[in-house]
Motif scaffolding. Structure first.
Motif, PDB file in Angstrom:
ATOM      1  N   ASP A 105       0.860  -1.198   0.000  1.00 37.72           N
ATOM      2  CA  ASP A 105       0.000   0.000   0.000  1.00 37.72           C
ATOM      3  C   ASP A 105       0.885   1.234   0.000  1.00 37.72           C
ATOM      4  O   ASP A 105       1.313   1.699   1.061  1.00 37.72           O
ATOM      5  N   PRO A 106       1.179   1.801  -1.165  1.00 39.29           N
ATOM      6  CA  PRO A 106       2.104   2.946  -1.169  1.00 39.29           C
ATOM      7  C   PRO A 106       1.504   4.220  -0.589  1.00 39.29           C
ATOM      8  O   PRO A 106       2.232   5.088  -0.123  1.00 39.29           O
ATOM      9  N   LEU A 107       0.161   4.324  -0.620  1.00 37.17           N
ATOM     10  CA  LEU A 107      -0.492   5.553  -0.149  1.00 37.17           C
ATOM     11  C   LEU A 107      -0.974   5.394   1.282  1.00 37.17           C
ATOM     12  O   LEU A 107      -1.446   4.326   1.681  1.00 37.17           O
ATOM     13  N   TYR A 139       6.725   3.257 -13.011  1.00 36.67           N
ATOM     14  CA  TYR A 139       5.801   2.186 -13.393  1.00 36.67           C
ATOM     15  C   TYR A 139       5.400   1.367 -12.165  1.00 36.67           C
ATOM     16  O   TYR A 139       4.221   1.041 -11.963  1.00 36.67           O
ATOM     17  N   ILE A 140       6.380   1.033 -11.343  1.00 32.66           N
ATOM     18  CA  ILE A 140       6.102   0.185 -10.176  1.00 32.66           C
ATOM     19  C   ILE A 140       5.161   0.905  -9.213  1.00 32.66           C
ATOM     20  O   ILE A 140       4.157   0.345  -8.761  1.00 32.66           O
ATOM     21  N   ARG A 141       5.487   2.142  -8.916  1.00 32.39           N
ATOM     22  CA  ARG A 141       4.643   2.882  -7.962  1.00 32.39           C
ATOM     23  C   ARG A 141       3.242   3.120  -8.515  1.00 32.39           C
ATOM     24  O   ARG A 141       2.245   2.983  -7.785  1.00 32.39           O
ATOM     25  N   ALA A 142       3.142   3.463  -9.804  1.00 34.23           N
ATOM     26  CA  ALA A 142       1.817   3.700 -10.388  1.00 34.23           C
ATOM     27  C   ALA A 142       0.996   2.410 -10.366  1.00 34.23           C
ATOM     28  O   ALA A 142      -0.220   2.431 -10.116  1.00 34.23           O
ATOM     29  N   THR A 143       1.660   1.290 -10.611  1.00 24.44           N
ATOM     30  CA  THR A 143       0.962  -0.001 -10.574  1.00 24.44           C
ATOM     31  C   THR A 143       0.459  -0.299  -9.162  1.00 24.44           C
ATOM     32  O   THR A 143      -0.690  -0.725  -8.961  1.00 24.44           O
ATOM     33  N   ALA A 146       5.945  -5.713  -9.351  1.00 30.23           N
ATOM     34  CA  ALA A 146       4.958  -4.636  -9.191  1.00 30.23           C
ATOM     35  C   ALA A 146       3.546  -5.203  -9.276  1.00 30.23           C
ATOM     36  O   ALA A 146       2.667  -4.830  -8.485  1.00 30.23           O
ATOM     37  N   ALA A 147       3.324  -6.109 -10.231  1.00 31.32           N
ATOM     38  CA  ALA A 147       1.993  -6.705 -10.383  1.00 31.32           C
ATOM     39  C   ALA A 147       1.624  -7.524  -9.143  1.00 31.32           C
ATOM     40  O   ALA A 147       0.478  -7.486  -8.683  1.00 31.32           O
TER      41      ALA A 147
END
Lengths: 511, 511
Positions: free
Chosen positions: B36-38, B321-325, B364-365
């Motif tokens: 959960d990055p956010l 890309y990783i973070r957006a995913t 990332a996926a």
């Protein structure tokens, strides 16, 4: 040595190589929660297993001083086999600092260990060098220096582990002091020193002190360097290694304790069995060091290969490796210990296999909550070779991880959400020409090695694969590498120290 | 077609290739918690941004039926631009099934979507083929069939996305039915059908029904296939695509809605801006489909490239890309939507760069909590090429991920802890010869492509790099590939269907 150094210093005025856009030196901090592969019951069972190993089976610490110190502290000692009471271990673990800072001769290169920071080190202790042109060959001073220059050059490399590659052409009798002097001169980053025996450990500390121009008291007042020791799994440590480790600990210098438990070879084939053994070995020496020097900085090292069941050789970057690394990290958090991870691979060349394995290992180290990641750049063939091409390819990946750690990527303020811009651009519009996009150009370093152009452009340029691109790039980088400045007094003191050691070993000083 | 099929069927008696040890067909399940990055505030802000896009800016759904249906449901519609009330969107999202199962003609190949399961699909929709010998060339039927054979052969490939490579030599007018017939005949795994227009969508559903020998009622009673649609970012969908998607939804067939928002090109350069746009686009059509067919299975697709700010081209596998995913995955969970991830890369050849990028994308996926991972094997050059070598190299990685998902690796029972064994082996002993280790030999598949031997053994064998090993292996695999059995009636019905479509297109049936 001084002639070359003068030459290197003379290059300081040349402009930096524009082909490699680097992020500035910085210490990334990973905000991701570590992966906890075990449920609480799993943690309890693994902990119980570790404690049973320590209490019932014991660890053979082949060092009389260590055994004596632990006996006096209340441990049961038979010969050099020490059995530890779990409550005693817990009491000593409670003394371990959760975080600390190591400050090398250049204070701007200080590295904070723990507290979510992420530090990358270059490949360590490879006996051989490899490059695309010459293939595999015994390590030598030239290869050693090349790797030092690259390690100094890349901002994503925060520290040096052991010799990146063993310079077999440097006389063995004085190699430790010569190599230490090279590391301390050619880089200004935190250096590792080997814990092979007492004399070398004392020499290394003295040289780090001289390089930084510190008094003995100043040196011992804070971490200035670190060492790493390995077990002789299962359940054993060499006496001389423990002697050296205890000397570092007494001087307040961090000791990483890295069991080398290979599942199916030097450890049970099951991951829980291998990890329990590694943890018991690690905790035994960490407990010893906290007895010797309460509160001294230590880390648990994680390097969790499995044996290839066909050959018995250790293999890395596998699913077993990833899970064992994560389990080790979860238990390190349970015990309150900072973790050192690793980024190894098996491949004999810097091909797709090597990068897939290294990527798995790097992600495993991140997921394990590693504070330091050893062997993060340049490792090939299960650590038997160091390669400049692989070094560059790994640094490309590490720069990416470093950028991944940038919390700015996760911004959700109005500017980041860009709703007004979206409304202005509207359905079917384009954002490439907007000020917000164009303001980014140049602010984010582009990959320096990766090919992002269409196939045809790449093909027209010679159809060069990534390993070959790295091969062509690294000599250019080496030309541009700039040795860090060093005070003449410190340089002189180091040279004198090395000359003394060479003389003592019967080696002509001008060799 | 039938001659070749007979020939393929004739091979069924040959023994399987022993060079490739595969794990059996199984559906992995990932126990790791997604990243959960956010923080909660970030989720709330992103959600508020998404809802403002939907409510204030609107999405251009260029389809009269879609606009009409949404107007009748209470949305504000101007031309084909639809604005959605957040409460209305929430009400429709609540109808989306959290998990569902897609059952192809072979029920043993049914795939459960959601609920922690992890499904890998092969590269989709590459216009070109590439191999080490021939380089880049336009896709053709031979390359298309080779990729189908590999996708069928590898147990770590659970479904087929779009055509692995576009067979440009198949007449365009009947390509959709010919290709669908090939996919349904040469594999028995879940197939994707394109949503390019209504006629092709209806044809695809009919062919899947015929291949499985189902009545129309049986077909529509459960998911049997799926489609995937892309937006024309920013904020627009093509009308014909929506028409097709609505037809799949009405028949209860899953629709994946994958916005193609390229940060800095078709979307704001900031990740929050790009993800908010993609989410708004995805939610718009998912809401539409829930209006058309309440409770129909849908997924949000995640493919989050950023523009290379030098060229504007989409790039993958980067930190952005990783973070957006991950952000997309976190928001998909927030909205209760199953997620489709991707595993793209940029590299023009299957070298170290390509595997580092693919590895980043696969992780990332996984971290995003993807239920399906598209393009997981064989993708090169930002999706412009499909490669059999890359396919094998990726399958090596996917087999590893599949094994990584084996909860048995995390066992902490007494057998796994192996304390008695450790006591028996004792300090300085070895575990390779123990029964516990030897019992494992053969039970764990060895990597089929990776080089684990010492450098010298590898060198003596010709010093073959991983891409070249894959190049040598895949033709041998193709020889051994076995087409899945198919009922003659179903085969005949498909052949008849295709012949009809060729005739309608004016193409001689025996071409």
């Amino acid at each position: 040595m001084s002639d070359e150094q003068t030459a290197t210093r003379g290059k300081a005025a040349r402009p930096p190589l524009t082909a490699v856009s680097q992020m500035p030196w910085s210490i990334p901090r990973l905000i991701d929660r570590p992966v906890d592969p075990l449920d609480p019951e799993g943690v309890a069972r693994l902990d119980a297993g570790v404690m049973r190993i320590l209490a019932d089976i014991g660890v053979d610490l082949q060092n009389g001083d260590a055994a004596l110190a632990l006996r006096r502290a209340g441990c049961r000692v038979t010969g050099t086999t020490v059995r530890f009471d779990p409550a005693f271990v817990a009491e000593k673990l409670a003394l371990v600092p959760r975080s600390f800072t190591i400050t090398p001769r250049n204070p701007a290169r200080a590295i904070p260990v723990g507290d979510g920071h992420l530090l990358f080190g270059c490949v360590s202790s490879a006996p051989n060098a490899w490059d695309l042109e010459r293939g595999k060959r015994s390590g030598d001073r030239a290869a050693f220096r090349e790797m030092l220059a690259l390690a100094q050059h890349f901002n994503c490399i925060h520290f040096l582990g052991g010799y990146p590659v063993e310079p077999a052409d440097v006389p063995a009798a004085s190699r430790h002091s010569e190599c230490m002097a090279e590391m301390l001169t050619r880089t200004d980053k935190v250096c590792h020193a080997y814990s092979l025996n007492a004399a070398q450990a004392e020499d290394a500390m003295e040289m780090v002190r001289l390089a930084a121009g510190l008094s003995p008291g100043e040196f011992a007042a804070a971490p200035r360097m670190f060492t790493n020791i390995n077990s002789l799994s299962p359940l054993r440590y060499e006496g001389a290694v423990l002697d050296a480790a205890m000397r570092f600990a007494r001087q307040g210098q961090p000791v990483i304790v890295t069991p080398f438990a290979v599942a199916g070879a030097t450890a049970p084939v099951t991951l829980a069995g291998a990890v329990a053994l590694a943890l018991a070995e690690g905790l035994a020496v960490i407990t010893l060091l906290q007895v010797i020097q309460p509160g001294c900085p230590v880390m648990l090292g994680g390097l969790s290969p499995s044996a290839d069941l066909k050959t018995g050789a250790p293999v890395y970057g596998t699913p077993e490796y990833i899970r064992a690394t994560q389990m080790t990290g979860q238990m390190a958090r349970h015990y309150g210990l900072p973790l050192r991870g690793s980024a190894p691979s098996n491949a004999p060349v810097p091909d797709g296999q090597s990068m897939a394995e290294t990527s798995n290992a790097v992600w495993a180290a991140l997921q394990a909550g590693s504070a330091m990641i050893y062997h993060a750049a340049g490792w090939l063939e299960s650590g038997l070779m160091a390669s400049p091409e692989k070094f560059l390819m790994d640094c490309e990946m590490l720069q990416g991880i470093q950028r991944y750690c940038d919390a700015g990527l996760l911004a959700t303020d109005p500017t980041a959400l860009a709703l007004d811009l979206l409304r202005d651009v509207g359905a079917g519009g384009h954002f490439f020409g907007t000020r917000q996009t164009q303001d980014r150009v140049g602010s984010v370093p582009r990959p320096f090695l990766s090919e992002l152009r269409p196939y045809e452009a790449w093909h027209q340029d010679g159809a060069v694969w990534s390993s070959e691109r790295a091969h062509r790039l690294y000599p250019r980088l080496l030309e541009e590498c700039i040795a860090p400045p060093m005070a003449d007094a410190a340089r002189g003191a180091l040279e004198e120290f090395v000359a003394d050691r060479r003389q003592a070993a019967g080696i002509p000083v001008d060799a």
